[in-house]
Write a protein that holds these residues in place. Structure first.
Motif, PDB file in Angstrom:
ATOM      1  N   THR A 248      17.554  42.403 -11.178  1.00  0.00           N
ATOM      2  CA  THR A 248      17.315  40.681 -11.484  1.00  0.00           C
ATOM      3  C   THR A 248      18.069  40.215 -10.289  1.00  0.00           C
ATOM      4  OG1 THR A 248      16.509  40.814 -13.445  1.00  0.00           O
ATOM      5  CG2 THR A 248      16.420  38.582 -12.202  1.00  0.00           C
ATOM      6  N   ARG A 249      19.102  39.969 -10.566  1.00  0.00           N
ATOM      7  CA  ARG A 249      20.414  39.268  -9.056  1.00  0.00           C
ATOM      8  C   ARG A 249      20.692  39.849  -7.886  1.00  0.00           C
ATOM      9  NH1 ARG A 249      23.939  35.703 -13.501  1.00  0.00           N
ATOM     10  NH2 ARG A 249      22.558  35.258 -14.536  1.00  0.00           N
ATOM     11  N   PHE A 250      21.010  41.770  -8.369  1.00  0.00           N
ATOM     12  CA  PHE A 250      20.709  42.743  -6.737  1.00  0.00           C
ATOM     13  C   PHE A 250      22.574  42.858  -6.790  1.00  0.00           C
ATOM     14  CE2 PHE A 250      16.520  41.258  -5.510  1.00  0.00           C
ATOM     15  CZ  PHE A 250      15.855  42.916  -6.124  1.00  0.00           C
ATOM     16  N   ASN A 251      23.152  42.350  -7.537  1.00  0.00           N
ATOM     17  CA  ASN A 251      24.693  42.216  -7.878  1.00  0.00           C
ATOM     18  C   ASN A 251      25.151  43.569  -8.493  1.00  0.00           C
ATOM     19  OD1 ASN A 251      27.051  41.807  -8.122  1.00  0.00           O
ATOM     20  ND2 ASN A 251      27.127  39.065  -8.828  1.00  0.00           N
ATOM     21  N   TRP A 252      24.822  44.446  -7.536  1.00  0.00           N
ATOM     22  CA  TRP A 252      25.369  45.863  -7.800  1.00  0.00           C
ATOM     23  C   TRP A 252      26.529  45.820  -8.101  1.00  0.00           C
ATOM     24  CZ3 TRP A 252      22.958  50.905  -7.343  1.00  0.00           C
ATOM     25  CH2 TRP A 252      21.640  50.665  -7.481  1.00  0.00           C
ATOM     26  N   GLU A 253      27.725  45.171  -7.518  1.00  0.00           N
ATOM     27  CA  GLU A 253      28.942  44.504  -8.251  1.00  0.00           C
ATOM     28  C   GLU A 253      29.819  44.139  -9.893  1.00  0.00           C
ATOM     29  OE1 GLU A 253      27.412  43.543  -4.915  1.00  0.00           O
ATOM     30  OE2 GLU A 253      28.548  45.126  -3.624  1.00  0.00           O
ATOM     31  N   SER A 254      29.071  43.523 -10.086  1.00  0.00           N
ATOM     32  CA  SER A 254      28.797  43.068 -11.708  1.00  0.00           C
ATOM     33  C   SER A 254      27.995  43.739 -12.516  1.00  0.00           C
ATOM     34  CB  SER A 254      28.524  40.892 -11.212  1.00  0.00           C
ATOM     35  OG  SER A 254      29.454  40.415 -10.743  1.00  0.00           O
ATOM     36  N   GLY A 255      27.481  43.892 -11.851  1.00  0.00           N
ATOM     37  CA  GLY A 255      26.481  45.122 -12.707  1.00  0.00           C
ATOM     38  C   GLY A 255      27.320  46.709 -13.095  1.00  0.00           C
ATOM     39  N   ALA A 256      27.778  46.760 -11.596  1.00  0.00           N
ATOM     40  CA  ALA A 256      29.025  47.854 -12.448  1.00  0.00           C
ATOM     41  C   ALA A 256      29.753  47.694 -13.493  1.00  0.00           C
ATOM     42  CB  ALA A 256      29.335  48.655 -10.945  1.00  0.00           C
ATOM     43  N   ALA A 257      30.493  46.469 -13.051  1.00  0.00           N
ATOM     44  CA  ALA A 257      32.296  46.034 -14.014  1.00  0.00           C
ATOM     45  C   ALA A 257      31.100  45.500 -15.303  1.00  0.00           C
ATOM     46  CB  ALA A 257      32.703  44.334 -13.389  1.00  0.00           C
ATOM     47  N   PHE A 258      30.335  45.344 -16.120  1.00  0.00           N
ATOM     48  CA  PHE A 258      29.596  45.129 -17.085  1.00  0.00           C
ATOM     49  C   PHE A 258      29.453  46.220 -17.125  1.00  0.00           C
ATOM     50  CE2 PHE A 258      27.395  40.879 -16.430  1.00  0.00           C
ATOM     51  CZ  PHE A 258      28.848  40.091 -16.137  1.00  0.00           C
ATOM     52  N   GLY A 259      29.457  47.720 -16.931  1.00  0.00           N
ATOM     53  CA  GLY A 259      28.813  48.515 -16.772  1.00  0.00           C
ATOM     54  C   GLY A 259      30.196  49.648 -17.301  1.00  0.00           C
ATOM     55  N   PHE A 260      31.023  49.471 -16.967  1.00  0.00           N
ATOM     56  CA  PHE A 260      32.629  49.566 -17.447  1.00  0.00           C
ATOM     57  C   PHE A 260      32.556  49.285 -18.541  1.00  0.00           C
ATOM     58  CE2 PHE A 260      37.277  49.393 -16.310  1.00  0.00           C
ATOM     59  CZ  PHE A 260      37.582  51.465 -16.216  1.00  0.00           C
ATOM     60  N   LEU A 261      32.727  47.858 -18.530  1.00  0.00           N
ATOM     61  CA  LEU A 261      33.522  46.633 -19.164  1.00  0.00           C
ATOM     62  C   LEU A 261      32.729  47.005 -20.703  1.00  0.00           C
ATOM     63  CD1 LEU A 261      33.428  43.482 -17.997  1.00  0.00           C
ATOM     64  CD2 LEU A 261      35.345  44.457 -18.784  1.00  0.00           C
ATOM     65  N   LEU A 262      31.445  47.399 -21.037  1.00  0.00           N
ATOM     66  CA  LEU A 262      30.683  47.618 -22.383  1.00  0.00           C
ATOM     67  C   LEU A 262      31.646  49.503 -22.714  1.00  0.00           C
ATOM     68  CD1 LEU A 262      28.511  47.778 -24.294  1.00  0.00           C
ATOM     69  CD2 LEU A 262      27.320  49.190 -22.315  1.00  0.00           C
ATOM     70  N   LEU A 263      31.693  50.145 -20.670  1.00  0.00           N
ATOM     71  CA  LEU A 263      31.819  52.320 -21.717  1.00  0.00           C
ATOM     72  C   LEU A 263      33.508  51.508 -22.019  1.00  0.00           C
ATOM     73  CD1 LEU A 263      32.056  54.911 -21.346  1.00  0.00           C
ATOM     74  CD2 LEU A 263      32.770  55.058 -19.149  1.00  0.00           C
ATOM     75  N   ALA A 264      34.080  50.733 -21.570  1.00  0.00           N
ATOM     76  CA  ALA A 264      35.826  50.652 -22.052  1.00  0.00           C
ATOM     77  C   ALA A 264      35.513  49.827 -23.621  1.00  0.00           C
ATOM     78  CB  ALA A 264      36.114  49.738 -20.674  1.00  0.00           C
TER      79      ALA A 264
END
Length: 288
Positions: A248-264
């Protein structure tokens, strides 16, 4: 020559698995971490920084959604264990060989269709004009249809239905190795049903319990379709936040950070569960 042949055979045997781990798990996660550390300072200009993680911490809706996802995932895992343990015990210790195969087949049937079809099946059952609501109106228990969808209860029901097989399989594998003489010895020593369950069956099945809980928790926390379709806007899930950042926001940097936070976060939760249960990951995997 024989030793070299065995070594070459071992290398060839594990090479596809090693490539699969490297190409589909290790490298994508490394790329995701690197992408999450890119902080956009101008159009197409990026600098190394932790701005994406700081934005996550500064926005309560993000980390509240993560905590909410984790708590509901733990609830789904607990319900899957409570429902799946009696089923697994019956399959492993009570059912005959033919009945065991039939019961396993019944557990596998939901996996023959995709998550999308299973979710729409629940929608047909739980919506206001669905099967359950229509039966209630027909029986006279209510004057008008009841909407069972778009709430946390519908999400929990759908997720338990989706992941319960992954709880049953390791439990059956572990309980199948427990001899009947152990249970008989517990009863012969004067133990009741609860005592035998608490002192013999559950400790023996603990590796399967831990393995099933790990798998179901990780699958539940990473689920996307079921919470979105059954919960709607009333049941926010952290994977939806990741999707919004990427798509939706095309913010891949924040999306990657959120994905890593979920994994961690899920990995830390699993580690704490292993510590509290006194199990190790290697021992759990080896037993199941």
């Amino acid at each position: 020559m024989t030793r070299d042949a065995k070594r070459l055979s071992l290398i060839l045997l594990f090479a596809p698995f090693a490539l699969w781990i490297l190409l589909l798990i290790v490298l994508p996660h490394i790329g995701m971490v690197a992408l999450s550390l890119r902080e956009k300072v101008a159009p197409r200009i990026y600098e190394f920084g932790f701005g994406n993680y700081i934005d996550f911490l500064n926005e309560p809706i993000y980390w509240n959604t993560l905590l909410r996802t984790a708590s509901m995932s733990l609830l789904v895992t607990a319900l899957a264990l409570l429902i799946g343990f009696p089923i697994a015990y019956y399959i492993a210790k009570i059912a005959g060989r033919r009945a065991r195969g039939a019961l396993f087949l019944m557990c596998l049937i939901p996996l023959w269709v995709s998550d999308l079809i299973r979710a729409f099946g629940w929608i047909l059952l739980l919506r206001q004009t669905g099967v359950i609501s229509s039966l209630l109106v027909w029986s006279g228990m209510t004057d008008e249809g009841i909407e069972f969808l778009y709430n946390d209860a519908a999400v929990i029901v759908g997720l338990v239905y989706t992941v319960i097989l992954f709880m049953i399989v390791p439990l059956v594998s572990t309980l199948d190795g427990m001899g009947d003489d152990m249970i008989e010895a517990g009863y012969n020593l004067g133990g009741g049903h609860l005592t035998v369950l608490r002192r013999i069956i559950i400790p023996y099945a603990m590796p399967g319990i831990v393995a099933g809980c790990i798998v179901t928790f990780m699958l539940t926390a990473g689920s996307y379709l079921t919470p979105i379709l059954l919960g709607g806007k009333n049941s926010s899930w952290f994977t939806e936040q990741i999707y919004n950042q990427f798509i939706t926001r095309f913010n891949w940097e924040s999306g990657a950070a959120f994905g890593f936070l979920l994994l961690a976060f899920t990995s830390i939760t699993v580690w704490l569960g292993l510590r509290l249960s006194g199990q190790s990951l290697a021992n759990t995997v080896a037993r199941t």
